[in-house]
Design a protein around this motif. Sequence first.
Motif, PDB file in Angstrom:
ATOM      1  N   ALA A  63      -7.561  -6.702 -25.911  1.00 15.33           N
ATOM      2  CA  ALA A  63      -7.121  -5.482 -26.603  1.00 15.33           C
ATOM      3  C   ALA A  63      -6.546  -4.536 -25.556  1.00 15.33           C
ATOM      4  O   ALA A  63      -6.998  -4.515 -24.409  1.00 15.33           O
ATOM      5  CB  ALA A  63      -8.285  -4.820 -27.331  1.00 15.33           C
ATOM      6  N   HIS A  64      -5.549  -3.751 -25.964  1.00 18.91           N
ATOM      7  CA  HIS A  64      -4.970  -2.760 -25.058  1.00 18.91           C
ATOM      8  C   HIS A  64      -4.464  -1.573 -25.868  1.00 18.91           C
ATOM      9  O   HIS A  64      -4.627  -1.534 -27.093  1.00 18.91           O
ATOM     10  CB  HIS A  64      -3.871  -3.373 -24.185  1.00 18.91           C
ATOM     11  N   LYS A  65      -3.859  -0.632 -25.200  1.00 16.43           N
ATOM     12  CA  LYS A  65      -3.463   0.646 -25.799  1.00 16.43           C
ATOM     13  C   LYS A  65      -2.598   0.504 -27.055  1.00 16.43           C
ATOM     14  O   LYS A  65      -2.719   1.287 -27.987  1.00 16.43           O
ATOM     15  CB  LYS A  65      -2.722   1.476 -24.746  1.00 16.43           C
ATOM     16  N   GLU A  66      -1.739  -0.510 -27.099  1.00 14.74           N
ATOM     17  CA  GLU A  66      -0.843  -0.680 -28.242  1.00 14.74           C
ATOM     18  C   GLU A  66      -1.295  -1.761 -29.220  1.00 14.74           C
ATOM     19  O   GLU A  66      -0.644  -1.996 -30.232  1.00 14.74           O
ATOM     20  CB  GLU A  66       0.581  -1.033 -27.761  1.00 14.74           C
ATOM     21  N   PHE A  67      -2.384  -2.449 -28.927  1.00 12.03           N
ATOM     22  CA  PHE A  67      -2.813  -3.569 -29.783  1.00 12.03           C
ATOM     23  C   PHE A  67      -4.321  -3.564 -29.971  1.00 12.03           C
ATOM     24  O   PHE A  67      -5.061  -3.430 -29.005  1.00 12.03           O
ATOM     25  CB  PHE A  67      -2.384  -4.907 -29.163  1.00 12.03           C
ATOM     26  N   ASP A  68      -4.754  -3.742 -31.212  1.00  7.54           N
ATOM     27  CA  ASP A  68      -6.171  -3.783 -31.577  1.00  7.54           C
ATOM     28  C   ASP A  68      -6.804  -2.416 -31.311  1.00  7.54           C
ATOM     29  O   ASP A  68      -7.686  -2.263 -30.467  1.00  7.54           O
ATOM     30  CB  ASP A  68      -6.899  -4.893 -30.812  1.00  7.54           C
ATOM     31  N   THR A  69      -6.351  -1.429 -32.073  1.00 10.92           N
ATOM     32  CA  THR A  69      -6.778  -0.045 -31.846  1.00 10.92           C
ATOM     33  C   THR A  69      -7.649   0.521 -32.964  1.00 10.92           C
ATOM     34  O   THR A  69      -8.001   1.698 -32.930  1.00 10.92           O
ATOM     35  CB  THR A  69      -5.548   0.866 -31.666  1.00 10.92           C
ATOM     36  N   ASP A  70      -7.988  -0.298 -33.965  1.00 10.93           N
ATOM     37  CA  ASP A  70      -8.845   0.166 -35.059  1.00 10.93           C
ATOM     38  C   ASP A  70     -10.296   0.237 -34.609  1.00 10.93           C
ATOM     39  O   ASP A  70     -10.740  -0.533 -33.759  1.00 10.93           O
ATOM     40  CB  ASP A  70      -8.784  -0.784 -36.258  1.00 10.93           C
ATOM     41  N   LEU A  71     -11.062   1.127 -35.240  1.00 11.47           N
ATOM     42  CA  LEU A  71     -12.503   1.198 -34.999  1.00 11.47           C
ATOM     43  C   LEU A  71     -13.164  -0.088 -35.494  1.00 11.47           C
ATOM     44  O   LEU A  71     -13.894  -0.734 -34.781  1.00 11.47           O
ATOM     45  CB  LEU A  71     -13.093   2.418 -35.721  1.00 11.47           C
ATOM     46  N   ARG A  72     -12.931  -0.455 -36.732  1.00 15.63           N
ATOM     47  CA  ARG A  72     -13.363  -1.699 -37.355  1.00 15.63           C
ATOM     48  C   ARG A  72     -14.826  -2.066 -37.081  1.00 15.63           C
ATOM     49  O   ARG A  72     -15.141  -3.104 -36.525  1.00 15.63           O
ATOM     50  CB  ARG A  72     -12.450  -2.848 -36.943  1.00 15.63           C
ATOM     51  N   ILE A  73     -15.728  -1.200 -37.510  1.00 14.49           N
ATOM     52  CA  ILE A  73     -17.163  -1.493 -37.417  1.00 14.49           C
ATOM     53  C   ILE A  73     -17.467  -2.605 -38.411  1.00 14.49           C
ATOM     54  O   ILE A  73     -17.003  -2.585 -39.547  1.00 14.49           O
ATOM     55  CB  ILE A  73     -17.996  -0.238 -37.725  1.00 14.49           C
ATOM     56  N   HIS A  74     -18.252  -3.575 -37.968  1.00 20.30           N
ATOM     57  CA  HIS A  74     -18.529  -4.744 -38.799  1.00 20.30           C
ATOM     58  C   HIS A  74     -19.808  -5.435 -38.341  1.00 20.30           C
ATOM     59  O   HIS A  74     -20.383  -5.073 -37.323  1.00 20.30           O
ATOM     60  CB  HIS A  74     -17.349  -5.722 -38.727  1.00 20.30           C
ATOM     61  N   ALA A  75     -20.203  -6.432 -39.094  1.00 20.93           N
ATOM     62  CA  ALA A  75     -21.283  -7.343 -38.713  1.00 20.93           C
ATOM     63  C   ALA A  75     -20.707  -8.750 -38.786  1.00 20.93           C
ATOM     64  O   ALA A  75     -19.858  -9.037 -39.629  1.00 20.93           O
ATOM     65  CB  ALA A  75     -22.479  -7.191 -39.643  1.00 20.93           C
ATOM     66  N   ASP A  76     -21.162  -9.626 -37.908  1.00 22.64           N
ATOM     67  CA  ASP A  76     -20.643 -10.993 -37.844  1.00 22.64           C
ATOM     68  C   ASP A  76     -21.561 -11.943 -38.611  1.00 22.64           C
ATOM     69  O   ASP A  76     -22.056 -12.918 -38.069  1.00 22.64           O
ATOM     70  CB  ASP A  76     -20.533 -11.434 -36.382  1.00 22.64           C
ATOM     71  N   SER A  77     -21.780 -11.660 -39.879  1.00 20.32           N
ATOM     72  CA  SER A  77     -22.787 -12.393 -40.650  1.00 20.32           C
ATOM     73  C   SER A  77     -22.334 -13.771 -41.113  1.00 20.32           C
ATOM     74  O   SER A  77     -23.155 -14.662 -41.292  1.00 20.32           O
ATOM     75  CB  SER A  77     -23.227 -11.573 -41.853  1.00 20.32           C
ATOM     76  N   ILE A  78     -21.032 -13.967 -41.291  1.00 21.75           N
ATOM     77  CA  ILE A  78     -20.518 -15.275 -41.688  1.00 21.75           C
ATOM     78  C   ILE A  78     -19.278 -15.564 -40.846  1.00 21.75           C
ATOM     79  O   ILE A  78     -18.331 -14.785 -40.831  1.00 21.75           O
ATOM     80  CB  ILE A  78     -20.173 -15.335 -43.188  1.00 21.75           C
ATOM     81  N   ILE A  79     -19.316 -16.692 -40.147  1.00 27.18           N
ATOM     82  CA  ILE A  79     -18.197 -17.120 -39.314  1.00 27.18           C
ATOM     83  C   ILE A  79     -17.887 -18.567 -39.670  1.00 27.18           C
ATOM     84  O   ILE A  79     -18.773 -19.426 -39.636  1.00 27.18           O
ATOM     85  CB  ILE A  79     -18.540 -17.011 -37.804  1.00 27.18           C
ATOM     86  N   ASN A  80     -16.636 -18.834 -39.993  1.00 31.62           N
ATOM     87  CA  ASN A  80     -16.204 -20.190 -40.352  1.00 31.62           C
ATOM     88  C   ASN A  80     -17.106 -20.822 -41.413  1.00 31.62           C
ATOM     89  O   ASN A  80     -17.440 -22.007 -41.345  1.00 31.62           O
ATOM     90  CB  ASN A  80     -16.145 -21.087 -39.111  1.00 31.62           C
ATOM     91  N   GLY A  81     -17.532 -20.023 -42.389  1.00 30.96           N
ATOM     92  CA  GLY A  81     -18.343 -20.520 -43.486  1.00 30.96           C
ATOM     93  C   GLY A  81     -19.818 -20.716 -43.174  1.00 30.96           C
ATOM     94  O   GLY A  81     -20.570 -21.208 -44.009  1.00 30.96           O
ATOM     95  N   HIS A  82     -20.252 -20.320 -41.976  1.00 31.38           N
ATOM     96  CA  HIS A  82     -21.654 -20.460 -41.573  1.00 31.38           C
ATOM     97  C   HIS A  82     -22.317 -19.094 -41.483  1.00 31.38           C
ATOM     98  O   HIS A  82     -21.712 -18.144 -40.966  1.00 31.38           O
ATOM     99  CB  HIS A  82     -21.764 -21.122 -40.192  1.00 31.38           C
ATOM    100  N   LYS A  83     -23.570 -19.004 -41.953  1.00 28.06           N
ATOM    101  CA  LYS A  83     -24.350 -17.780 -41.737  1.00 28.06           C
ATOM    102  C   LYS A  83     -24.771 -17.764 -40.272  1.00 28.06           C
ATOM    103  O   LYS A  83     -25.378 -18.708 -39.783  1.00 28.06           O
ATOM    104  CB  LYS A  83     -25.569 -17.752 -42.643  1.00 28.06           C
ATOM    105  N   THR A  84     -24.426 -16.704 -39.600  1.00 29.83           N
ATOM    106  CA  THR A  84     -24.708 -16.617 -38.174  1.00 29.83           C
ATOM    107  C   THR A  84     -26.052 -15.952 -37.917  1.00 29.83           C
ATOM    108  O   THR A  84     -26.579 -15.232 -38.759  1.00 29.83           O
ATOM    109  CB  THR A  84     -23.605 -15.827 -37.448  1.00 29.83           C
TER     110      THR A  84
END
Length: 182
Positions: A63-84
Amino acid sequence: MIFIQDDYFESETFKMIQEYCEQEFRIVTAGEKDFSILDTPNELIPLLQVEGYDLILTFIRSAHKEFDTDLRIHADSIINGHKTALAKVFYISGDEVSKNGTAFYKHNHYGKTLPKDVSDEDFDRLINEDSNDHKQWVKQDIVVGIPNRMLTYDSNYFHSKFPSKIERGVRKVLVCFYKKAE
């Protein structure tokens, strides 16, 4: 559970990771979000294994100043169809990047963790409406991104990169997601 381990890799391995990250990252879209990523080098996979857990997904993200600048608070509870169960963030960038890390939050309704029984509709609402709404969250803690530091945490904890906008340089992290072994 939040666990921090400094000097995670031996210095030669860490230097190899840093050199590997000098190549051009590719843009990948997941959901409605673009990510700048590299594949995790195959030789690191055995070093990222955790007893009692299966590695679901790992990649290097930037991520840098011009890319990926959202806050985007989240939880990683499901990844690729799996409960993490676990997530890891390994910090690669050094002094060339403004101070950054990972912040953990408390949601005004749900608290510090995404409930395991949250409905798909509530999860989608959290991601689409609340993830960038500062009024829905209270920052609880920040783990500073020190090079060669590994952060491990419960994948249901609400978190985001910190700060949302990297002011100087390119933030590079290796991320891993795990499910409990069957």
